[in-house]
Design an enzyme around this catalytic site. Structure first.
Site, PDB file in Angstrom:
ATOM      1  N   LYS B  45     -11.458  -6.193 -10.046  1.00  0.00           N
ATOM      2  CA  LYS B  45     -10.091  -6.572 -10.413  1.00  0.00           C
ATOM      3  C   LYS B  45      -9.679  -5.874 -11.708  1.00  0.00           C
ATOM      4  O   LYS B  45     -10.490  -5.733 -12.612  1.00  0.00           O
ATOM      5  CB  LYS B  45     -10.012  -8.095 -10.586  1.00  0.00           C
ATOM      6  CG  LYS B  45      -8.668  -8.613 -11.096  1.00  0.00           C
ATOM      7  CD  LYS B  45      -7.576  -8.504 -10.057  1.00  0.00           C
ATOM      8  CE  LYS B  45      -6.194  -8.763 -10.645  1.00  0.00           C
ATOM      9  NZ  LYS B  45      -5.116  -8.385  -9.695  1.00  0.00           N
ATOM     10  N   ASN B  69       2.102  -9.318  -3.128  1.00  0.00           N
ATOM     11  CA  ASN B  69       1.496 -10.024  -4.245  1.00  0.00           C
ATOM     12  C   ASN B  69       2.176  -9.641  -5.544  1.00  0.00           C
ATOM     13  O   ASN B  69       2.661  -8.520  -5.705  1.00  0.00           O
ATOM     14  CB  ASN B  69      -0.019  -9.759  -4.306  1.00  0.00           C
ATOM     15  CG  ASN B  69      -0.370  -8.550  -5.159  1.00  0.00           C
ATOM     16  OD1 ASN B  69      -0.452  -8.639  -6.385  1.00  0.00           O
ATOM     17  ND2 ASN B  69      -0.547  -7.409  -4.509  1.00  0.00           N
ATOM     18  N   GLY B  72       0.169 -10.343 -11.259  1.00  0.00           N
ATOM     19  CA  GLY B  72       0.435 -10.110 -12.679  1.00  0.00           C
ATOM     20  C   GLY B  72      -0.833  -9.799 -13.448  1.00  0.00           C
ATOM     21  O   GLY B  72      -0.936 -10.042 -14.641  1.00  0.00           O
ATOM     22  N   ASN B 127      -5.246   2.400 -13.448  1.00  0.00           N
ATOM     23  CA  ASN B 127      -4.113   1.881 -12.677  1.00  0.00           C
ATOM     24  C   ASN B 127      -2.820   2.239 -13.401  1.00  0.00           C
ATOM     25  O   ASN B 127      -2.432   1.576 -14.360  1.00  0.00           O
ATOM     26  CB  ASN B 127      -4.246   0.364 -12.520  1.00  0.00           C
ATOM     27  CG  ASN B 127      -3.093  -0.232 -11.740  1.00  0.00           C
ATOM     28  OD1 ASN B 127      -2.219   0.496 -11.248  1.00  0.00           O
ATOM     29  ND2 ASN B 127      -3.072  -1.547 -11.628  1.00  0.00           N
ATOM     30  N   CYS B 130       1.721   0.491 -13.307  1.00  0.00           N
ATOM     31  CA  CYS B 130       2.184  -0.653 -14.090  1.00  0.00           C
ATOM     32  C   CYS B 130       3.086  -0.168 -15.204  1.00  0.00           C
ATOM     33  O   CYS B 130       3.075   1.007 -15.560  1.00  0.00           O
ATOM     34  CB  CYS B 130       1.000  -1.452 -14.608  1.00  0.00           C
ATOM     35  SG  CYS B 130      -0.293  -0.445 -15.294  1.00  0.00           S
ATOM     36  N   GLY B 244      -4.828   2.001   1.857  1.00  0.00           N
ATOM     37  CA  GLY B 244      -3.523   1.451   2.220  1.00  0.00           C
ATOM     38  C   GLY B 244      -3.556   1.027   3.672  1.00  0.00           C
ATOM     39  O   GLY B 244      -3.415   1.851   4.574  1.00  0.00           O
TER      40      GLY B 244
HETATM   41  C1  LIG Z   1      -3.838  -9.544  -4.267  1.00  0.00           C
HETATM   42  C2  LIG Z   1      -3.939  -8.093  -4.670  1.00  0.00           C
HETATM   43  C3  LIG Z   1      -4.284  -7.768  -5.990  1.00  0.00           C
HETATM   44  C4  LIG Z   1      -4.360  -6.440  -6.382  1.00  0.00           C
HETATM   45  N1  LIG Z   1      -4.737  -6.147  -7.667  1.00  0.00           N
HETATM   46  C5  LIG Z   1      -4.878  -4.850  -8.061  1.00  0.00           C
HETATM   47  C6  LIG Z   1      -5.334  -4.510  -9.375  1.00  0.00           C
HETATM   48  O1  LIG Z   1      -5.649  -5.388 -10.195  1.00  0.00           O
HETATM   49  N2  LIG Z   1      -5.405  -3.198  -9.715  1.00  0.00           N
HETATM   50  C7  LIG Z   1      -5.085  -2.203  -8.835  1.00  0.00           C
HETATM   51  O2  LIG Z   1      -5.184  -1.030  -9.181  1.00  0.00           O
HETATM   52  N3  LIG Z   1      -4.689  -2.493  -7.572  1.00  0.00           N
HETATM   53  C8  LIG Z   1      -4.577  -3.782  -7.167  1.00  0.00           C
HETATM   54  N4  LIG Z   1      -4.175  -4.069  -5.872  1.00  0.00           N
HETATM   55  C9  LIG Z   1      -3.848  -2.970  -4.937  1.00  0.00           C
HETATM   56  C10 LIG Z   1      -5.020  -2.652  -4.001  1.00  0.00           C
HETATM   57  O3  LIG Z   1      -6.160  -2.251  -4.724  1.00  0.00           O
HETATM   58  C11 LIG Z   1      -4.628  -1.566  -2.991  1.00  0.00           C
HETATM   59  O4  LIG Z   1      -4.277  -0.389  -3.703  1.00  0.00           O
HETATM   60  C12 LIG Z   1      -3.470  -1.938  -2.111  1.00  0.00           C
HETATM   61  O5  LIG Z   1      -3.549  -3.295  -1.774  1.00  0.00           O
HETATM   62  C13 LIG Z   1      -3.364  -1.103  -0.837  1.00  0.00           C
HETATM   63  O6  LIG Z   1      -4.515  -1.205  -0.036  1.00  0.00           O
HETATM   64  P1  LIG Z   1      -4.669  -2.255   1.196  1.00  0.00           P
HETATM   65  O7  LIG Z   1      -3.467  -2.099   2.063  1.00  0.00           O
HETATM   66  O8  LIG Z   1      -5.961  -1.913   1.852  1.00  0.00           O
HETATM   67  O9  LIG Z   1      -4.699  -3.603   0.560  1.00  0.00           O
HETATM   68  C14 LIG Z   1      -4.079  -5.402  -5.454  1.00  0.00           C
HETATM   69  C15 LIG Z   1      -3.742  -5.737  -4.137  1.00  0.00           C
HETATM   70  C16 LIG Z   1      -3.677  -7.059  -3.728  1.00  0.00           C
HETATM   71  C17 LIG Z   1      -3.317  -7.381  -2.305  1.00  0.00           C
END
Ligand SMILES: Cc1cc2nc3c(=O)[nH]c(=O)nc-3n(C[C@H](O)[C@H](O)[C@H](O)COP(=O)(O)O)c2cc1C
Ligand SMILES: Cc1cc2nc3c(=O)[nH]c(=O)nc-3n(C[C@H](O)[C@H](O)[C@H](O)COP(=O)(O)OP(=O)(O)OC[C@H]3O[C@@H](n4cnc5c(N)ncnc54)[C@H](O)[C@@H]3O)c2cc1C
Ligand code: FES
Lengths: 278, 304
Positions: B45, B69, B72, B127, B130, B244
């Site tokens: 995370k 989501n 935050g 990341n 943001c 993704g």
């Molecule tokens: C609940 C949630 C929390 C996330 N938190 C972060 C994060 O803290 N840092 C980050 O770089 N991406 C975060 N992401 C993005 C994911 O790492 C990923 O890039 C994105 O969900 C797309 O991939 P997926 O479709 O397989 O989920 C978060 C995604 C979700 C669903």
């Protein structure tokens, strides 16, 4: 290695309503194969995801354990939307992915007078609670409901402990139900009060229970995506101001441990937030 | 195909399956559902210097084939992570990747400095999806110059750790951002982060997220993600990690076919918590069936 309490694909064994009223009001029992769960506590829950969700419905649905035997795990489901509609329409042999038992259940204090307060489908966790309690003579149940009583597994529960039900039919009934709860709670100074139901119901019980000097536990139903503490979607502010995952630290909490139920002024939500979707 | 391992810019993965940041907690939450050592990598995370509470509730909403989501970036802070979580992760077997979140380039650099000293960290993922608080909240990842500046700042303090920059799909020209970040010294690119979106409830007339806007993820975004990865792989020479909407072994191979070296899986971990572990097991038979004998022979071989 994934243990018996891991994530498993299981088959539905049976589905049925308590009565024709249950069918009419979308209240169903669902029994699935027990994937090897041995230790489960009333108030714990499982995440259920029918294979039929495919990719369309993303999350599994959290459901309280309604009964666990070596052969089967049972749930009591109220149809609330698309996911529960799928679940309540499953037939024997249909498959679903299930993980659990999850979270922390209700306190059991055999020798303490214990009042069980259930609203609607919040009755579910009290069936296994009553079944496993060593001193059923110390238990009392008050159950508030809108669909007819026959839709619920109330009669069986009322056969073993002192129990009463309250049918909420018209607007003014809510006040009468609250008055009934207050009256019952008055007998539980230093006693244990366990509540499961809609959030406003839990808030009222926590307030009145505190006033009565009872120790109160509430079971929360926050929206959950993962059920394992990873997504941080289900958090609740505790009395210290920390955001804790209700799926692992709850769903059952002592009311005094939570900011929204401890009687203090609720601190406004954090504003350090960020515009991004993470 | 027996040999699933890949090495990209010094980052060794025993297989190309990495769990995506924010969807796998700090890893330990999933140890009940599979052997963490079986994964190629675990991206934790997003970590910030100080602990963060995140956004008000509700902060997740289900959408068709996905979810929104707006957590935050709630996290325990880098210090607590290093002290209380990292020692329990099997970092000798599985690459632990730290995902970094900060409000400005200086803070990003400081975070990188802290993590560069940790033996258990295999790589840093920055990341940049943001807001840059100093620049009035525009996302770092939406401006090639700003993205490059953050990359440089992190790279300077990262020591020998490979620096992976995670791109946002919420841009007009993702290849331009990718090139800027490559030129600034990034070792690896990972993409995509979530797509900006929202959901409303007509009966209550309220948004389904308290933050109103959130990030869309899950199968719904896969076509967009795949297009982004394809464009970026053609634009840069450094290795790319694709993600993704991956929800099956076939999905994972699609990303590798358009040029990715490895993949991350996110929202699929919510479909079932053993998803990533199963994906690792499902790859070899699928590669067998497709007659693939090595990653080199398969990667980036999309016929167009
Ligand atoms: C609940 C949630 C929390 C996330 N938190 C972060 C994060 O803290 N840092 C980050 O770089 N991406 C975060 N992401 C993005 C994911 O790492 C990923 O890039 C994105 O969900 C797309 O991939 P997926 O479709 O397989 O989920 C978060 C995604 C979700 C669903
Ligand atoms: C720990 C726990 C135990 C529960 N036990 C039971 C039970 O034993 N029997 C029962 O009938 N219901 C129970 N619920 C509520 C049940 O999970 C929701 O009614 C269900 O998720 C609604 O899904 P849906 O697709 O039918 O509704 P939709 O409104 O279409 O759901 C959309 C999304 O919101 C979530 N959601 C909607 N309502 C709720 C809610 N009240 N609580 C949590 N998430 C919600 C859904 O999971 C879904 O992801 C429990 C909830 C929790 C958190
Ligand atoms: S449901 Fe994901 S953290 Fe509780």
């Amino acid at each position: 290695m994934a243990d018996a309490g891991g994530c498993r694909e299981v088959a539905v064994l049976s589905r049925g309503a308590e009565s024709p009223e249950g069918e009419r009001h979308g209240l169903w029992r669902l029994a699935v194969e027990n994937p090897g769960w041995t230790k489960a506590v009333a108030g714990q829950f499982a995440m259920l995801r029918p294979l039929r969700f495919g990719r369309e419905l993303t999350w599994a649905r959290p459901l309280s354990l309604f009964g666990v035997t070596p052969e089967r795990v049972e749930f009591f489901i109220q149809v609330a939307g698309r996911g529960t509609a799928h679940l309540a329409a499953m037939n024997p042999g249909d498959r679903l992915v299930m993980w659990g038992p999850l979270g922390r259940g209700f306190a059991v204090e055999p020798d303490t007078p214990t009042l069980l307060l259930a609203g609607g489908v919040g009755l579910a966790p009290f069936a296994p609670y009553i079944a496993a309690h060593p001193r059923p003579d110390n238990l009392r149940l008050v159950f508030g409901h809108r669909p007819p009583l026959a839709a619920y597994p109330f009669a069986k529960m009322a056969a073993t402990i002192q129990a009463e039900s309250f049918h909420e039919e018209k607007p003014g009934d809510l006040d009468r139900f609250t008055a009934l709860l207050r009256e019952r709670l008055a007998d539980y100074a230093n006693g244990l009060v366990l509540a499961c139901g809609p959030r406003p119901f839990l808030a009222a019980v926590a307030d009145m229970g505190r006033a009565a000097g009872a120790r109160v536990q509430v079971s929360l139903e926050n929206r959950m995506a993962c059920g394992v503490g990873a997504c941080l979607g289900c958090v609740e502010k505790d009395a210290k101001g920390e955001l804790v995952q209700t799926c692992v630290r709850g769903p059952v909490f002592w009311a005094r441990e939570l900011a929204a139920f401890d009687g203090g002024l609720e601190t406004p939500g954090s504003r350090e937030g960020c515009a991004c979707g993470n | 195909m027996r040999e699933l391992s890949v090495t990209l810019a010094g980052l060794h993965l025993k297989n190309p399956v990495i769990t995506a940041s924010g969807t796998f907690g700090y890893g330990l939450e999933f140890s009940r559902y599979g052997d963490l050592k079986a994964l190629g990598g675990i991206c934790v995370k997003g970590l910030s210097l100080a602990p963060r509470q995140g956004n008000p509730m509700p902060r997740v909403a289900e959408t068709p084939c996905g979810m929104l989501n707006a957590i935050g970036l709630q996290n325990c802070g880098v210090e607590t992570f290093v002290r209380d979580k990292l020692p329990f992760l099997p970092w000798r077997d599985t690459a632990v990747i730290a995902n970094l979140y900060a409000c400005d380039a200086e803070e990003f650099a400081e975070l990188a400095g802290v993590l560069a000293a940790e033996e258990g960290i295999a790589a840093l993922e920055v990341n940049i999806s943001c807001p840059n608080v100093r620049a009035g909240g525009i996302l770092f990842g939406q401006d090639p110059a700003m993205a490059a500046r953050v990359t440089e700042a992190v790279k300077k303090r990262a020591g020998i750790k490979p620096v992976m920059v995670k791109l946002s799909p919420n841009v007009t020209d993702i290849a331009a951002v990718a090139r800027a970040v490559e030129a600034a010294g990034a070792d690896i690119l990972s993409l995509v982060n979530t797509l900006s979106g929202m959901s409303v409830d007509v009966s209550s007339r309220r948004p389904r997220l308290a933050n109103v806007i959130g990030g869309l993820s899950g199968p719904a975004i896969k076509p967009v993600a795949l297009r982004c990865v394809w464009q970026v792989c053609r634009a840069v020479d450094i290795p790319v990690i694709g993600m993704g909407g991956i929800a099956s072994a076939e999905d994972a191979l699609e990303f590798i076919l358009v040029g990715a070296h490895a993949v991350q899986v996110g929202t699929a971990n919510f479909l079932r918590p053993d998803f990533a572990f199963r994906l690792v097991e499902e790859l070899p038979p699928l590669l067998e069936r497709l007659g693939v004998s090595s990653w080199e022979e398969f990667r980036g071989t999309l016929k167009v």
